[in-house]
Design an enzyme around this catalytic site. Sequence first.
Site, PDB file in Angstrom:
ATOM      1  CG  HIS A 123      -1.832  -0.981   1.325  1.00 23.73           C
ATOM      2  ND1 HIS A 123      -2.436  -1.104   2.677  1.00 23.73           N
ATOM      3  CD2 HIS A 123      -2.387  -1.840   0.371  1.00 23.73           C
ATOM      4  CE1 HIS A 123      -3.439  -2.525   2.721  1.00 23.73           C
ATOM      5  NE2 HIS A 123      -3.045  -3.003   1.041  1.00 23.73           N
ATOM      6  CD  GLU A 124       4.522   4.503  -1.823  1.00 24.19           C
ATOM      7  OE1 GLU A 124       5.096   4.209  -1.557  1.00 24.19           O
ATOM      8  OE2 GLU A 124       4.226   6.262  -1.204  1.00 24.19           O
ATOM      9  CD  GLU A 166      12.289   3.330   2.895  1.00 23.92           C
ATOM     10  OE1 GLU A 166      12.973   2.282   2.887  1.00 23.92           O
ATOM     11  OE2 GLU A 166      11.836   4.160   3.379  1.00 23.92           O
ATOM     12  CD  GLU A 186       8.952   4.725   2.024  1.00 28.52           C
ATOM     13  OE1 GLU A 186       7.678   5.242   1.607  1.00 28.52           O
ATOM     14  OE2 GLU A 186       9.639   4.932   1.072  1.00 28.52           O
ATOM     15  CD  GLU A 211      14.631   3.296  -0.968  1.00 28.44           C
ATOM     16  OE1 GLU A 211      12.929   2.675  -1.589  1.00 28.44           O
ATOM     17  OE2 GLU A 211      13.866   4.058  -0.379  1.00 28.44           O
TER      18      GLU A 211
HETATM   19  C1  NOJ Z   1      10.071   3.525  -1.525  1.00 25.06           C
HETATM   20  C2  NOJ Z   1      10.046   1.989  -0.745  1.00 25.06           C
HETATM   21  O1  NOJ Z   1      10.981   2.451   0.718  1.00 25.06           O
HETATM   22  C3  NOJ Z   1      10.220   1.594  -1.514  1.00 25.06           C
HETATM   23  O2  NOJ Z   1      10.699   0.544  -0.852  1.00 25.06           O
HETATM   24  C4  NOJ Z   1       9.255   1.442  -1.974  1.00 25.06           C
HETATM   25  O3  NOJ Z   1       9.113   0.308  -3.567  1.00 25.06           O
HETATM   26  C5  NOJ Z   1       8.768   2.788  -3.561  1.00 25.06           C
HETATM   27  N1  NOJ Z   1       8.680   3.867  -2.288  1.00 25.06           N
HETATM   28  C6  NOJ Z   1       7.685   2.393  -3.488  1.00 25.06           C
HETATM   29  O4  NOJ Z   1       6.610   2.529  -3.266  1.00 25.06           O
HETATM   30 CA    CA Z   2      12.321   4.488   0.995  1.00 16.90          CA
END
Ligand code: NOJ
Ligand code: CA
Length: 689
Positions: free
Chosen positions: A389-390, A487, A469, A493
Amino acid sequence: MLTRRFLITTTALMAAAPAMAPGMARAQAAAPSVTASSPDGVLSVQVGVNGEGRPEYSVTRLGRPVIAPSRLGFILTDGPKLERNFTVSAEAPTQHDDTWEQPWGEQRFIRNRYTQLRVRLTERNGLQRRLDVVFRLYDDGIGFRYEFPEQPGLTTVRIGDELTEFAVVEPGTAWWIPAFEWNREEYLYNRTRIDGVGVAQTPLTVRTDNGLHVSLHEAACVDYAGMNLRRVEGGRFKAALTPGLTNAAVERTAPFSTPWRTLQIADRAGDLVESHLILNLNEANVLGDVSWFKPMKYIGIWWEMHLELKSWNSGPKHGATTENAIKHIDFAAKHGFGGVLIEGWNVGWDGDWFGTGWDYSFTQAYPDFDIERVAAYARQKGVEIIGHHETGGNAYHYDKQLDPAFAQMQRFGWHSVKTGYVADAGGARVAGPDGQPRLAWHESQPMVQHHMRVVETAAKYQVAVNAHEPFKDTGLRRTYPNMISREGARGMEFSAWGQPGNPPEHEANLVFTRLLAGPMDYTPGIFGMQTRSPDGVATTWAKQLALYVVIYNPIQMAADLLENYEANPAPFQFIKDVPVDWAETRVLDGEIGDYIVTARKDRNSDIWCLGAVTDEEPRVLSAHLGFLDAGRRYRAEIYRDGPEADWRGKREDIVIEQREVTAADTLSLRLAPGGGQAIRFVPIGRARR
Ligand code: NOJ
Ligand code: CA
């Protein structure tokens, strides 16, 4: 030896701190102070009011001053400040000692042994308001919080500023990241003199020039604003609360308690990591049985997006297709992974999702992702899908979909979700007082409230949450054991696209700073050479493996492209074998920002693992295996840097070998620049006499 010390004296508070010259103490008007010590007498706190009735506390360790007199109190936005004209009194300290069990974690049983001192502050005149400050003294740290009792003179409390200070007595070095910056917690660590710190996030860790380690943070932040630390002068830090939507950073109704302000204090850097102060200061589990969440390793449709080989959004490069999901489920089933993370499965990624997030549906899949089929296939293969869930930082929009989103996950039998709050400089969207969306800091009280709604709603549907985040970790996984990870720092990343990427010292910084707060979804395991960051993946392969032991996370990702694992079965074997749920954790050695050697015992077997990582410096470290069971022989499966291994060159140079060891052995660990070593100790029989 249990020693109890408790004094109410009529000497000045200043006199309680041995750093003060006797003449200075005499210069103060006589004012009462209170003192109490931790169970073994290692740490002591002195609390009192100065000549103006200003509350202050100070801390000593084995008689040596650590925190000089530091202020306590608040500025209110709609009432007189709670800052001076107080009298102080205290109850006799109480002792507490019990042991509790984590449902999952880095340590199964945790002892919670402290002295509690409740200090009552009462205004001498005016509104005669009352405020308690409760101190919990452990031998490895101190927590204190304010408790606002119910009282006629103070009902709704609007806190404009918290006056709490931490005046570090000795000069030294600090490791910190800046606060109030647009990229939230995702900054490289600064290493400066203590008096070179600006405004820092917590945990902020310092090492004094005499070798004492102190980490400042907070525990159990519920319905309050996150605390940052602004250096005022010298080694004196002051709480800087994250603003909310009004001129008050915090709005609460009495009675209530603030989060605990915490100080972990230790001789060895590793003792900071072994400390359970933050967890102990949180309330016990309120969810009961959470055995529906199983610690696991997972793979995902993920790194390929970060390398831009695939996309989150729909179109020809779309990563989350039914076919790609099935390929990942097959791989997970074949290699024993519990979960598959699938990002970009849901409608809303097309267009500008960063910091907007209005288009997201958390139930509707893209047409090329047959969610029912994927769910059925995963179930048949015994693999769980990890939901994603972004929100694009749009907590407001996500709030409205929490119930249907988690209900859908429950219907599929998916028990964990990765959330995300990627936002532009403006912060996250939350509901304003009029119900309309407003921007707020990620670490503000409205966002803390949002994260609690998410975790409580998720629990109702037996879903565990891994927030990216996020709001910083303050140990709430004890109370809500479905708050599994987050995180909240620069993760792997940044090695895919960071400008700059993560430098070789990054993980040796993280373990003694951010990771003191709790688990991190760092996503290690990258063998591949392909990155978009000019700095690449700044570790050797052996170090990538060691990160599975060094960084604690109950849901550890194997983050690389599947083909990189298929092409390298020998080092991949360690990722398949390493446990994720531990009975015990020991830090054998370490220095902040330089290196760490960690040993952990599996919770489900008698296997031990060791992980060692270094920064850019090559090192030879020795690890005594005294943690192993003395009656046994073990097969040590060693994954170490090869002779040419170097983060700048042959990352892939790795030697994999086995030898027999016992608890009497000491291993010499040779770590390459940016290197590491991972070892799995498997019991093979009784030790020979
Ligand atoms: C930032 C997250 O840290 C990463 O793991 C994710 O793939 C992207 N946002 C997209 O949601
Ligand atoms: Ca991130």
